[in-house]
Design a protein around this motif. Structure first.
Motif, short mmCIF file in Angstrom:
data_model
loop_
_atom_site.label_atom_id
_atom_site.label_comp_id
_atom_site.label_asym_id
_atom_site.label_seq_id
_atom_site.Cartn_x
_atom_site.Cartn_y
_atom_site.Cartn_z
N UNK A 5 0.86 -1.18 0.00
CA UNK A 5 0.00 0.00 0.00
C UNK A 5 0.89 1.23 0.00
N UNK A 6 0.74 2.07 -1.00
CA UNK A 6 1.46 3.34 -1.07
C UNK A 6 0.55 4.42 -0.53
N UNK A 7 1.07 5.19 0.43
CA UNK A 7 0.28 6.24 1.06
C UNK A 7 0.93 7.58 0.72
N UNK A 8 0.24 8.35 -0.12
CA UNK A 8 0.72 9.65 -0.57
C UNK A 8 -0.07 10.77 0.09
N UNK A 9 0.51 11.95 0.08
CA UNK A 9 -0.19 13.12 0.58
C UNK A 9 0.79 14.25 0.80
N UNK A 10 0.28 15.38 1.19
CA UNK A 10 1.12 16.53 1.47
C UNK A 10 1.67 16.47 2.89
N UNK A 151 12.07 17.22 -6.88
CA UNK A 151 10.63 17.02 -7.12
C UNK A 151 10.40 16.04 -8.26
N UNK A 152 11.13 16.18 -9.34
CA UNK A 152 10.93 15.31 -10.49
C UNK A 152 11.35 13.87 -10.20
N UNK A 153 12.49 13.69 -9.51
CA UNK A 153 12.95 12.34 -9.18
C UNK A 153 11.97 11.66 -8.22
N UNK A 154 11.49 12.40 -7.21
CA UNK A 154 10.53 11.81 -6.28
C UNK A 154 9.22 11.47 -6.99
N UNK A 155 8.79 12.33 -7.91
CA UNK A 155 7.59 12.02 -8.68
C UNK A 155 7.73 10.73 -9.47
N UNK A 156 8.88 10.52 -10.06
CA UNK A 156 9.11 9.27 -10.80
C UNK A 156 9.14 8.06 -9.86
N UNK A 157 9.77 8.24 -8.69
CA UNK A 157 9.80 7.16 -7.70
C UNK A 157 8.38 6.81 -7.25
N UNK A 158 7.57 7.83 -6.98
CA UNK A 158 6.19 7.58 -6.57
C UNK A 158 5.42 6.84 -7.66
N UNK A 159 5.65 7.19 -8.91
CA UNK A 159 4.99 6.50 -10.02
C UNK A 159 5.38 5.03 -10.06
N UNK A 160 6.67 4.75 -9.85
CA UNK A 160 7.16 3.36 -9.87
C UNK A 160 6.50 2.58 -8.73
N UNK A 161 6.44 3.17 -7.55
CA UNK A 161 5.81 2.50 -6.41
C UNK A 161 4.32 2.30 -6.65
#
Length: 180
Positions: A5-10, A151-161
């Motif tokens: 389970x990936x939990x995203x948010x601000x 920001x861009x690297x973390x966005x890509x990591x989040x997409x992979x997860x």
């Protein structure tokens, strides 16, 4: 493979609290993976507060880098739940260590192997996994190059997860919204 389970948010959206509450319902042992590094007094205080709120019987692994290897070394059959808190700081630790002038490609190339290592351990595990990360794509574009690279690297990591996760939740004001 365990359930991921990936939990995203601000910031302060309730991500960590939600992950910890889910882990607290686990019937077996919990492995808590902390990625923060204490660079200053304020961060040391935050880390201390997080430690104090976790149940004492949870096993904690501090892994500011190479989290996948640290988890693999700590996993036992008794562990039924893994909490990774958080990818945001893991990414920060990796990106900040890059040489000055690092590009988005450099940051992504450094971060994605960390994510792949986490996913590989998850694939070999029967535990339920709760991975916490900030969604950084909703705010303003950072004013400085390193911020944009991060920001861009973390966005890509989040997409992979998210692609690998069975469930993806987006936390808003402490409330989970199901994305996947």
């Amino acid at each position: 493979m365990g359930r991921l389970t990936l939990i995203l948010g601000g910031a302060r959206s309730g991500k960590s609290s939600y992950a910890e509450a889910q882990a607290a319902m686990s019937t077996g042992a919990v492995l808590y993976v902390a990625t923060a590094e204490a660079w200053d007094d304020e961060m040391r205080a935050r880390i201390a507060a997080h430690r104090a709120q976790r149940p004492a019987h949870w096993q904690t692994v501090e892994a500011p880098r190479q989290a996948g290897a640290a988890i693999a070394a700590a996993l036992t059959p008794a562990i039924t739940c893994v909490v990774v808190d958080c990818i945001t700081l893991l990414a920060s630790n990796i990106v900040i260590a890059l040489p000055e002038g690092a590009t988005d490609d450099d940051a992504t190339a450094a971060l994605l192997p960390e994510i792949d290592a986490l996913l590989a351990v998850c694939a070999q595990s029967s535990a339920d996994w709760f991975v916490v990360s900030n969604e950084v794509g909703l705010g303003i574009v950072p004013a400085y190059p390193l911020g944009r690279v991060y920001r861009d690297a973390l966005g890509r990591a989040n997409q992979r997860l998210a692609a690998a996760a069975e469930r993806v939740l987006f936390m808003v004001a402490g409330l989970p919204m199901t994305v996947k």
